[in-house]
Enzyme design. Structure first.
Site, PDB file in Angstrom:
ATOM      1  N   GLY A 136       0.826  -1.207   0.000  1.00  0.00           N
ATOM      2  CA  GLY A 136       0.000   0.000   0.000  1.00  0.00           C
ATOM      3  C   GLY A 136       0.855   1.250   0.000  1.00  0.00           C
ATOM      4  N   TRP A 168       2.184   1.635  -3.436  1.00  0.00           N
ATOM      5  CA  TRP A 168       1.137   2.132  -4.329  1.00  0.00           C
ATOM      6  C   TRP A 168       1.174   3.656  -4.406  1.00  0.00           C
ATOM      7  CZ3 TRP A 168      -2.929   5.460  -3.215  1.00  0.00           C
ATOM      8  CH2 TRP A 168      -3.938   5.577  -4.183  1.00  0.00           C
ATOM      9  N   HIS A 169       1.510   4.303  -3.282  1.00  0.00           N
ATOM     10  CA  HIS A 169       1.508   5.765  -3.258  1.00  0.00           C
ATOM     11  C   HIS A 169       2.627   6.363  -4.094  1.00  0.00           C
ATOM     12  CE1 HIS A 169      -1.208   5.214   0.178  1.00  0.00           C
ATOM     13  NE2 HIS A 169      -1.575   6.460  -0.030  1.00  0.00           N
ATOM     14  N   GLY A 170       3.717   5.655  -4.265  1.00  0.00           N
ATOM     15  CA  GLY A 170       4.794   6.208  -5.068  1.00  0.00           C
ATOM     16  C   GLY A 170       6.022   5.327  -5.059  1.00  0.00           C
ATOM     17  N   PHE A 186      -0.298  10.539  -7.165  1.00  0.00           N
ATOM     18  CA  PHE A 186      -0.340   9.105  -6.937  1.00  0.00           C
ATOM     19  C   PHE A 186      -1.205   8.395  -7.973  1.00  0.00           C
ATOM     20  CE2 PHE A 186      -0.042  10.816  -2.427  1.00  0.00           C
ATOM     21  CZ  PHE A 186       1.327  10.854  -2.482  1.00  0.00           C
TER      22      PHE A 186
END
Length: 516
Positions: free
Chosen positions: A360, A363-365, A516
């Site tokens: 997770g 996923w943001h970067g 994102f």
């Protein structure tokens, strides 16, 4: 006499020149309106979007009948593609490609008679979507951070990351996985799926929709009740106020300055900047979600809430039930459960939960700071679950009284600590801020600090006070707005726009989660 004749004879030419100039200006403005400009994205908090949405809504209102359903869906889909083109240029073709892959793969999956065939279709669709996401978001991270660890050469590729790619990719993944799990039948209408994938209110920053709850709404009679209109107006107003008044102002006038050069400020200023960032990020992201919910309501669609006062959480587990709900539930349903969830023993459960949060964070970067942020939350979730089991509390337990207050304060500061690594691209900057807070605080300068930032501190304090007010107060205010006459609602909305114009800077500030 001669002068009068000269003036008279010159008038038609002058009018012609003026007419040509006006037409040229109109043509140029129209071209600019239809063209992609990377420096001027089409954002909810811009005057251009308000102007375009008013025009969009006027025609949309005429497409409310049952016989115009297909035209309505096509109209909204076309506007959604235009909206994404204004934000990402030619990458709007990626939306079409993802739609086509999912559409035909889901139909093929439905016709497969064997589980192996269905699984192969799922693999193809998931592999395609993860590979395109990985190419755009993680190629440079792998090339510059992973390859050198194995003796390779670090290279930076010129790759543009399309806005919102993580959101519409995860949204599309949920569709194909739900079809595979037989939780929904594949849609036979490619227009319905294109509408779902590109729905412009949620396209760039969520909430992440689920096809099995959203697709059934598409062909229902279009009906926007007075309650839906008033509630939508409330969400739009709250979102605009959070973003343009609170988040942008405290960000531009205080928070960004401290985070850019933390070593130049005292520990007290750094601590207040961390608190300010927590509020800024929440108001920015939840502000977008609120506006998306409000716009969807005005269009006759119900989409889920994405935030529920997350800083009222009394545990890190409770925080993830309140923060970015559409992502946390997506990670739970499609990643954590797919990895085995809590069905494989205690230690495997902890591993699954930790890996879910690590991914997770990724996923943001594509950056180590997001990986560390995800690891911290994963470790905190595992620790809280172990502690809860030790005390014999079930997952619905909440403390009361002073224990609840202490738990809320502790959870808030744990989240703020994690925000340090979320906000700072380098670990050095996070280390400097922590060092300043714990070794160079200078609390004696508080009066001068408050005097130097009166408006910023008023907004930070006011923002947190509004956040911690009872939910019933917010609901009651919304109901009051719904009951007001339309003219009164529009006057209040106009007053908010005037306030935004007075407060905001010279440029429209993009939403944080667009990256994102």
């Amino acid at each position: 006499m001669v002068q009068g004749l000269l003036c008279t004879s010159a008038s038609p030419n002058t009018k012609t020149v003026m007419s040509d100039s006006t037409m040229s200006d109109l043509t140029e403005n129209l071209i600019n309106l239809l063209s992609y400009d990377a420096t001027q994205p089409l954002l909810f908090n811009s005057g251009l979007f308000l102007f375009l949405f008013v025009g969009f809504s006027i025609f949309y209102a005429f497409l409310s009948g049952r016989r115009t359903v297909a035209v309505r869906l096509l109209y909204v889909t076309a506007f959604s593609y235009y909206f994404y083109y204004k934000n990402a240029g030619a990458y709007c073709a990626l939306l079409a490609l993802i739609t086509l892959v999912n559409y035909f793969t889901a139909l093929r999956m439905a016709n497969c008679k064997t589980q192996g065939g269905r699984r192969f279709c799922l693999f193809l669709a998931v592999a395609f979507m993860l590979l395109q996401l990985g190419y755009f978001k993680y190629t440079n991270f792998i090339s510059t951070s992973i390859v050198p660890l194995f003796g390779g050469e670090s290279r930076v590729f010129d790759i543009f990351v399309p806005l919102g790619i993580s959101f519409f990719t995860f949204q599309s993944l949920s569709y194909i996985v739900d079809v595979y799990r037989r939780q929904m039948a594949p849609t036979r209408s490619i227009l319905d799926l294109a509408f779902f994938v590109s729905f412009f209110p949620t396209l760039l920053s969520g909430p992440i929709l689920r096809a099995r709850t959203f697709l059934p709404q598409l062909r229902q009679p279009l009906q926007v009740t007075r309650e839906m209109f008033g509630t939508g107006l409330w969400f739009i107003m709250m979102g605009l106020f959070k973003k343009a008044v609170i988040s942008d102002y405290i960000g531009e006038n205080f928070v960004n300055r401290i985070f850019d050069n933390p070593s130049l400020y005292t520990g007290m200023e750094n601590l207040f900047a961390v608190y300010g960032y927590a509020l800024k990020l929440y108001c920015d992201f939840s502000g977008y979600s609120d506006m998306a919910i409000g716009i969807a309501l005005w269009m006759g669609f119900q989409i889920p809430a994405n935030f529920r006062a997350p800083y009222k959480s009394d545990s890190i587990t409770d925080f993830w039930r309140r923060w970015h709900i559409s992502l946390s539930t997506w990670l739970r349903d499609y990643l954590y459960i797919s990895m085995g969830g809590n069905r494989c023993g205690r230690w495997r459960m902890y591993f699954n939960q930790f890996m879910t949060m690590l991914l997770g964070g990724l996923w943001h970067g594509a950056s180590w700071n997001f990986i560390v942020w995800g690891c911290l939350h994963g470790a905190a979730l595992c620790g809280h679950k172990a502690w809860r089991e030790r005390l014999g509390h079930d997952k619905h337990y909440h403390s009361t009284g002073w224990r609840r207050i202490a738990a809320i304060v502790l959870t808030f500061h744990l989240v703020c600590l994690c925000w340090l690594f979320f906000a700072n691209a380098t670990f050095e900057a996070s280390g400097v801020m922590l060092s300043k807070i714990f070794t160079d605080f200078h609390g004696d300068l508080l009066p001068q600090f408050l005097a130097g930032y009166p408006a910023v501190m008023a907004l930070i304090v006011g923002g947190f006070v509004l956040h911690y007010l009872p939910t019933s107060w917010n609901d009651g205010t919304c109901r009051l707005l719904v009951r007001l006459p339309l003219i009164a609602q529009l006057v209040i909305f106009l007053a908010l726009i005037i306030l935004v114009v007075q407060v905001r800077g010279s440029e429209v500030q993009p939403f944080i989660y667009l990256q994102f």
